[in-house]
Design a protein around this motif. Structure first.
Motif, PDB file in Angstrom:
ATOM      1  N   ALA A 204      13.005  18.943  -9.937  1.00 37.47           N
ATOM      2  CA  ALA A 204      12.621  17.694 -10.607  1.00 37.47           C
ATOM      3  C   ALA A 204      13.781  16.716 -10.712  1.00 37.47           C
ATOM      4  N   ALA A 205      15.011  17.220 -10.743  1.00 35.80           N
ATOM      5  CA  ALA A 205      16.164  16.341 -10.929  1.00 35.80           C
ATOM      6  C   ALA A 205      16.510  15.563  -9.675  1.00 35.80           C
ATOM      7  N   ILE A 206      16.111  16.087  -8.489  1.00 38.00           N
ATOM      8  CA  ILE A 206      16.531  15.443  -7.247  1.00 38.00           C
ATOM      9  C   ILE A 206      15.375  15.071  -6.342  1.00 38.00           C
ATOM     10  N   GLU A 207      14.139  15.410  -6.713  1.00 38.71           N
ATOM     11  CA  GLU A 207      13.044  15.201  -5.777  1.00 38.71           C
ATOM     12  C   GLU A 207      12.694  13.718  -5.604  1.00 38.71           C
ATOM     13  N   ASN A 208      13.050  12.885  -6.559  1.00 43.57           N
ATOM     14  CA  ASN A 208      12.754  11.451  -6.447  1.00 43.57           C
ATOM     15  C   ASN A 208      13.933  10.649  -5.889  1.00 43.57           C
ATOM     16  N   LEU A 209      15.031  11.347  -5.540  1.00 43.08           N
ATOM     17  CA  LEU A 209      16.203  10.662  -5.019  1.00 43.08           C
ATOM     18  C   LEU A 209      16.077  10.460  -3.514  1.00 43.08           C
ATOM     19  N   PRO A 210      16.710   9.419  -2.942  1.00 42.02           N
ATOM     20  CA  PRO A 210      16.633   9.194  -1.493  1.00 42.02           C
ATOM     21  C   PRO A 210      17.303  10.323  -0.721  1.00 42.02           C
ATOM     22  N   GLY A 211      16.697  10.703   0.404  1.00 44.06           N
ATOM     23  CA  GLY A 211      17.209  11.769   1.251  1.00 44.06           C
ATOM     24  C   GLY A 211      16.689  13.143   0.900  1.00 44.06           C
ATOM     25  N   PHE A 212      15.831  13.260  -0.106  1.00 44.42           N
ATOM     26  CA  PHE A 212      15.330  14.576  -0.511  1.00 44.42           C
ATOM     27  C   PHE A 212      14.457  15.193   0.571  1.00 44.42           C
ATOM     28  N   GLU A 213      13.685  14.332   1.272  1.00 45.82           N
ATOM     29  CA  GLU A 213      12.782  14.867   2.286  1.00 45.82           C
ATOM     30  C   GLU A 213      13.526  15.352   3.529  1.00 45.82           C
ATOM     31  N   LEU A 214      14.825  15.026   3.656  1.00 50.32           N
ATOM     32  CA  LEU A 214      15.599  15.476   4.811  1.00 50.32           C
ATOM     33  C   LEU A 214      16.171  16.885   4.638  1.00 50.32           C
ATOM     34  N   LEU A 215      16.081  17.446   3.445  1.00 51.20           N
ATOM     35  CA  LEU A 215      16.704  18.740   3.154  1.00 51.20           C
ATOM     36  C   LEU A 215      15.727  19.878   3.419  1.00 51.20           C
ATOM     37  N   SER A 216      16.308  21.004   3.794  1.00 47.21           N
ATOM     38  CA  SER A 216      15.511  22.227   3.879  1.00 47.21           C
ATOM     39  C   SER A 216      15.372  22.836   2.484  1.00 47.21           C
ATOM     40  N   ASP A 217      14.593  23.887   2.398  1.00 47.86           N
ATOM     41  CA  ASP A 217      14.386  24.511   1.085  1.00 47.86           C
ATOM     42  C   ASP A 217      15.684  25.087   0.538  1.00 47.86           C
ATOM     43  N   ARG A 218      16.459  25.711   1.382  1.00 47.12           N
ATOM     44  CA  ARG A 218      17.736  26.277   0.941  1.00 47.12           C
ATOM     45  C   ARG A 218      18.699  25.174   0.509  1.00 47.12           C
ATOM     46  N   GLU A 219      18.709  24.069   1.261  1.00 46.48           N
ATOM     47  CA  GLU A 219      19.578  22.929   0.882  1.00 46.48           C
ATOM     48  C   GLU A 219      19.129  22.295  -0.424  1.00 46.48           C
ATOM     49  N   LYS A 220      17.834  22.269  -0.667  1.00 45.95           N
ATOM     50  CA  LYS A 220      17.346  21.752  -1.949  1.00 45.95           C
ATOM     51  C   LYS A 220      17.822  22.621  -3.102  1.00 45.95           C
TER      52      LYS A 220
ATOM     53  N   LYS B 243       0.834  -1.201   0.000  1.00 51.22           N
ATOM     54  CA  LYS B 243       0.000   0.000   0.000  1.00 51.22           C
ATOM     55  C   LYS B 243       0.870   1.253   0.000  1.00 51.22           C
ATOM     56  N   ARG B 244       1.928   1.255   0.813  1.00 50.64           N
ATOM     57  CA  ARG B 244       2.811   2.415   0.852  1.00 50.64           C
ATOM     58  C   ARG B 244       3.491   2.640  -0.489  1.00 50.64           C
ATOM     59  N   GLU B 245       3.971   1.578  -1.096  1.00 50.34           N
ATOM     60  CA  GLU B 245       4.622   1.717  -2.399  1.00 50.34           C
ATOM     61  C   GLU B 245       3.644   2.204  -3.459  1.00 50.34           C
ATOM     62  N   ARG B 246       2.416   1.680  -3.424  1.00 51.37           N
ATOM     63  CA  ARG B 246       1.414   2.106  -4.401  1.00 51.37           C
ATOM     64  C   ARG B 246       1.056   3.577  -4.195  1.00 51.37           C
ATOM     65  N   ARG B 247       0.949   3.998  -2.916  1.00 49.88           N
ATOM     66  CA  ARG B 247       0.638   5.388  -2.622  1.00 49.88           C
ATOM     67  C   ARG B 247       1.759   6.297  -3.088  1.00 49.88           C
ATOM     68  N   LYS B 248       3.019   5.860  -2.900  1.00 46.25           N
ATOM     69  CA  LYS B 248       4.151   6.660  -3.340  1.00 46.25           C
ATOM     70  C   LYS B 248       4.200   6.771  -4.861  1.00 46.25           C
ATOM     71  N   GLU B 249       3.909   5.671  -5.549  1.00 48.66           N
ATOM     72  CA  GLU B 249       3.883   5.709  -7.005  1.00 48.66           C
ATOM     73  C   GLU B 249       2.785   6.638  -7.515  1.00 48.66           C
ATOM     74  N   ASN B 250       1.623   6.539  -6.890  1.00 46.33           N
ATOM     75  CA  ASN B 250       0.530   7.431  -7.313  1.00 46.33           C
ATOM     76  C   ASN B 250       0.883   8.888  -7.074  1.00 46.33           C
ATOM     77  N   LYS B 251       1.567   9.170  -5.952  1.00 43.81           N
ATOM     78  CA  LYS B 251       1.970  10.538  -5.665  1.00 43.81           C
ATOM     79  C   LYS B 251       2.982  11.048  -6.682  1.00 43.81           C
ATOM     80  N   ASN B 252       3.946  10.189  -7.041  1.00 43.90           N
ATOM     81  CA  ASN B 252       4.937  10.598  -8.038  1.00 43.90           C
ATOM     82  C   ASN B 252       4.296  10.825  -9.392  1.00 43.90           C
ATOM     83  N   MET B 253       3.357   9.933  -9.739  1.00 46.52           N
ATOM     84  CA  MET B 253       2.667  10.105 -11.021  1.00 46.52           C
ATOM     85  C   MET B 253       1.837  11.372 -11.024  1.00 46.52           C
ATOM     86  N   ALA B 254       1.188  11.676  -9.889  1.00 44.56           N
ATOM     87  CA  ALA B 254       0.384  12.901  -9.826  1.00 44.56           C
ATOM     88  C   ALA B 254       1.263  14.136  -9.921  1.00 44.56           C
ATOM     89  N   GLY B 255       2.438  14.112  -9.236  1.00 44.45           N
ATOM     90  CA  GLY B 255       3.342  15.252  -9.302  1.00 44.45           C
ATOM     91  C   GLY B 255       3.870  15.483 -10.700  1.00 44.45           C
TER      92      GLY B 255
END
Length: 420
Positions: free
Chosen positions: A340-356, A314-326
């Motif tokens: 777009a180049a880094i948002e699907n890479l691991p560790g992206f959610e750990l960064l602040s906006d400035r770090e992104k 369920k989590r994987e399906r939800r993540k896929e649907n979210k990526n497809m929607a984005g």
């Protein structure tokens, strides 16, 4: 006059005509077995003198109660005969022992006394010590049963036998491999006037013929193991359609090609069993890794694993649907997202906006940035505590990237300006 032929013990005066011990250092000293074993001494004779066993030929080795009344001389001839003629040649052994013994008596006496008797029990143990046990095949057979077990005749019709020239009762063909191999020995004969060179030449011919026979049998075994005869008759296609087999992966095909030299040491069935066992081992290892993953996540029962797998899907399906929607939303806006180049890479959610923004401008993955950030901050804290730092920055970090990241961490307040 009859008393003159008898011999007596010089110590106890008992008759020792059948068996006596004669001293080789003293003259006219002959003892009976009882006095000799007791260490009798008389005159200048001492117990440590050398001796000689004198047997009149009438001494019974197994005692008077032994069946048949075999004398020591007959026993010695029997042992010489078994060494000369071999076990089983009872007629030749009986002739060597003497005319008074028949082949049946010789066989019964040797088997009862030297095999099943006390001497045989002492010399032939019931279980052989330190014997190596073969665990590769059942019932302690040879290492490869296919090398010694004769193959059954081919199961083909009479018309197919005539087509191949096959004789099922002999398991031979009318035209064999190297059909003229028998000409090597067909004209050989053993002559008593042959010299050594001629004998060795004939032996060489026999060895060449034996090698040709082995090669002929090897080709038959290969044709039988790999079903070349049914393939020639067109039967293998029907058998393949009837028996569905496991799909062979690309890695297994490459491994089969690498292990091809082992074909000459193993039969087709043994080789297939080897790969089936390797496939089972691979599946078991995967199952073990899966169970270890369950254990790391705190799952101890198989019923809980089903719920865990359902939630994970369920989590994987939800993540896929979210990526497809984005991605769909970005296409609708007519432009890609800023990250777009880094948002699907691991560790992206750990960064602040400035770090992104920094990772996107440097074209650096979030995981690598987090690694470099951790190393720099750790070295900074160790220097403030007076501990020399031993950390090394990754090889993918050049001077420009290092300077940009240090300036960013300094401006953000992670490290002080003197450290940069």
């Amino acid at each position: 006059m009859a008393e003159l032929g008898k011999k007596y013990c010089v110590y106890c005066l008992a008759e020792v005509s059948p068996l006596r011990f004669r001293c080789t250092e003293c003259q006219d000293i002959e003892l009976c077995p009882e006095c000799f074993s007791a260490g009798a001494e008389i005159g200048h004779h001492r117990r440590y003198h050398g001796y000689q066993l004198v047997d009149g030929g009438r001494f019974t080795l197994w005692g008077p109660e032994a069946e048949g009344g075999w004398t020591s001389r007959e026993e010695q001839l029997l042992l010489d005969a078994i060494e000369q003629f071999g076990f089983g040649n009872w007629e030749d052994m009986a002739a060597h022992v003497g005319a008074s013994r028949t082949p049946q008596e010789v066989m019964e006496h040797y088997v009862s006394m030297y095999i099943h008797g006390n001497l045989g029990k002492a010399c032939i143990p019931d279980t052989i010590p330190n014997r190596v046990t073969d665990h590769t095949c059942p019932s302690g057979g040879p290492l490869s049963p296919s090398l010694t077990t004769p193959l059954p005749p081919l199961d083909i019709s009479v018309a197919e036998q005539q087509q191949l020239g096959y004789m099922p009762l002999r398991d031979d063909y009318e035209i064999e491999y190297d059909q003229d191999a028998e000409t090597l020995i067909s004209g050989l004969s053993v002559n008593y006037d042959d010299d050594d060179v001629e004998i060795e030449l004939k032996r060489a011919h026999v060895d060449m013929y034996v090698r040709k026979l082995r090669e002929r049998q090897r080709r038959k075994n290969i044709a039988r193991d790999y079903n070349l005869v049914p393939a020639f008759l067109g039967r293998d296609r029907k058998e393949k359609e009837k028996a569905p087999r496991r799909k062979i992966t690309k890695e297994e095909k490459e491994l089969r090609l690498k292990l091809r030299p082992l074909y000459q040491f193993m039969s087709c069935k043994e080789f297939d069993d080897l790969f089936e066992n390797m496939h089972k081992e691979k599946m078991l290892r995967a199952k073990i890794r899966e169970l270890q993953r369950y254990r790391r996540n705190g799952i101890t029962k198989m019923e809980e694993s089903a719920e865990y797998e359902a939630a994970r899907h369920k989590r994987e399906r939800r993540k896929e649907n979210k990526n497809m929607a984005g991605s769909k939303r970005g296409k609708e806006d007519g432009k890609d997202s800023e990250f777009a180049a880094i948002e699907n890479l691991p560790g992206f959610e750990l960064l602040s906006d400035r770090e992104k923004v920094l990772c996107s401008s440097l074209n650096l993955s979030p995981a690598r940035y987090v690694t470099v950030k951790t190393i720099i901050i750790k070295d900074h804290l160790q220097k403030r505590q007076g501990i020399p730092s031993k950390s090394r920055l990754p090889s993918y970090l050049d001077k420009v990237l290092k300077k940009r990241i240090l300036n960013f961490l300094t401006e953000s307040g992670w490290i002080s300006r003197d450290a940069s």
